[in-house]
Scaffold this motif. Structure first.
Motif, PDB file in Angstrom:
ATOM      1  N   VAL A  47       0.852  -1.198   0.000  1.00 37.87           N
ATOM      2  CA  VAL A  47       0.000   0.000   0.000  1.00 37.87           C
ATOM      3  C   VAL A  47       0.884   1.242   0.000  1.00 37.87           C
ATOM      4  CG1 VAL A  47      -1.821   1.261   1.227  1.00 37.87           C
ATOM      5  CG2 VAL A  47      -1.827  -1.244   1.225  1.00 37.87           C
ATOM      6  N   ASP A  52      -3.567   1.603  -4.495  1.00 37.85           N
ATOM      7  CA  ASP A  52      -3.105   0.346  -3.888  1.00 37.85           C
ATOM      8  C   ASP A  52      -4.037  -0.068  -2.745  1.00 37.85           C
ATOM      9  OD1 ASP A  52      -0.873   0.403  -5.560  1.00 37.85           O
ATOM     10  OD2 ASP A  52       0.497   1.107  -3.986  1.00 37.85           O
ATOM     11  N   ALA A  53      -4.427   0.901  -1.929  1.00 39.52           N
ATOM     12  CA  ALA A  53      -5.310   0.604  -0.795  1.00 39.52           C
ATOM     13  C   ALA A  53      -6.653   0.071  -1.293  1.00 39.52           C
ATOM     14  CB  ALA A  53      -5.512   1.852   0.067  1.00 39.52           C
ATOM     15  N   VAL A  94      -7.373   3.977   3.147  1.00 46.86           N
ATOM     16  CA  VAL A  94      -5.946   3.720   3.410  1.00 46.86           C
ATOM     17  C   VAL A  94      -5.757   3.065   4.772  1.00 46.86           C
ATOM     18  CG1 VAL A  94      -3.727   4.854   3.875  1.00 46.86           C
ATOM     19  CG2 VAL A  94      -5.077   5.522   1.866  1.00 46.86           C
ATOM     20  N   ALA A  97      -6.981  -0.518   4.822  1.00 42.28           N
ATOM     21  CA  ALA A  97      -6.059  -1.413   4.103  1.00 42.28           C
ATOM     22  C   ALA A  97      -4.820  -1.686   4.945  1.00 42.28           C
ATOM     23  CB  ALA A  97      -5.671  -0.804   2.752  1.00 42.28           C
TER      24      ALA A  97
END
Length: 198
Positions: A47, A52-53, A94, A97
């Motif tokens: 992440v 990405d998260a 975020v 994750a």
């Protein structure tokens, strides 16, 4: 009729032409479906961005859906969601994750961590050595109003009760190291969330 064994299916696949292979894959999808590889890297390697998260949580995660829904509806309506609201919605994704399924229970014995940011004066920055400056993950606050940072604090101790809330609990993380990583890696999101743009 006897079902073919796994060895027989794989042997037939090896000698079949492309049409035969396609038919065998359709008839026995469990045999030819490759399991997805698990990414065993630390979460801080997986992440690095908001995208990405989202990928780590998946598009079906409630926080990802809420972000997409609010953001897309406002875009279609021609309205802009305030930058601090967008930042908050992104930070929820975020933090979820990075926490990898951990959620705070708010029990007495539970530790929770939160990125802590502060503003330095130019004199304080000038007094730092290079290592200190690098460790502090400095960012420009040129586009933010720095006379008033947007933080507020209230405390009352001369009453029958005492209540103090130093940090919000919604964006907390499960470890000290994750809080430091999140605060540095996503510093622009935190700035949009905490500071007021000019």
């Amino acid at each position: 009729m006897k079902q073919p064994e796994l060895k027989e299916i794989k042997a037939a696949y090896e000698v079949a032409d492309e049409n035969g292979k396609s038919m065998l894959r359709a008839l026995y999808p469990d045999v030819f479906t490759q399991p997805e590889e698990t990414d065993n890297r630390p979460v801080t390697e997986r992440v690095k961005t908001f995208e990405d998260a989202c990928a780590v949580l998946g598009e079906d995660h409630l926080y990802v859906q809420m972000f997409r829904d609010i953001y897309n509806k406002s875009e279609k309506a021609g309205a802009n969601v305030d930058i601090d609201v967008v930042a908050y919605l992104k930070l929820r994704v975020v933090c979820a994750a990075l926490n990898e399924g951990w959620e705070p229970q708010h029990t007495e014995d539970e530790a929770r961590y939160y990125p802590w940011h502060w503003l330095y004066t130019q004199d304080e920055i000038n007094d730092m050595d290079c290592d200190e400056r690098n460790d502090r993950c400095m960012m420009s606050v040129g586009e933010y109003e720095t006379q008033y940072s947007g933080f507020a604090y209230a405390n009352s101790t001369s009453a029958l009760s005492d209540s103090t809330a130093l940090v919000g609990s919604r964006l907390c993380l499960k470890s000290h190291d994750l809080a430091i990583y999140c605060g540095k890696q996503f510093i622009d999101l935190w700035a949009d969330f905490k500071l007021i743009r000019r």
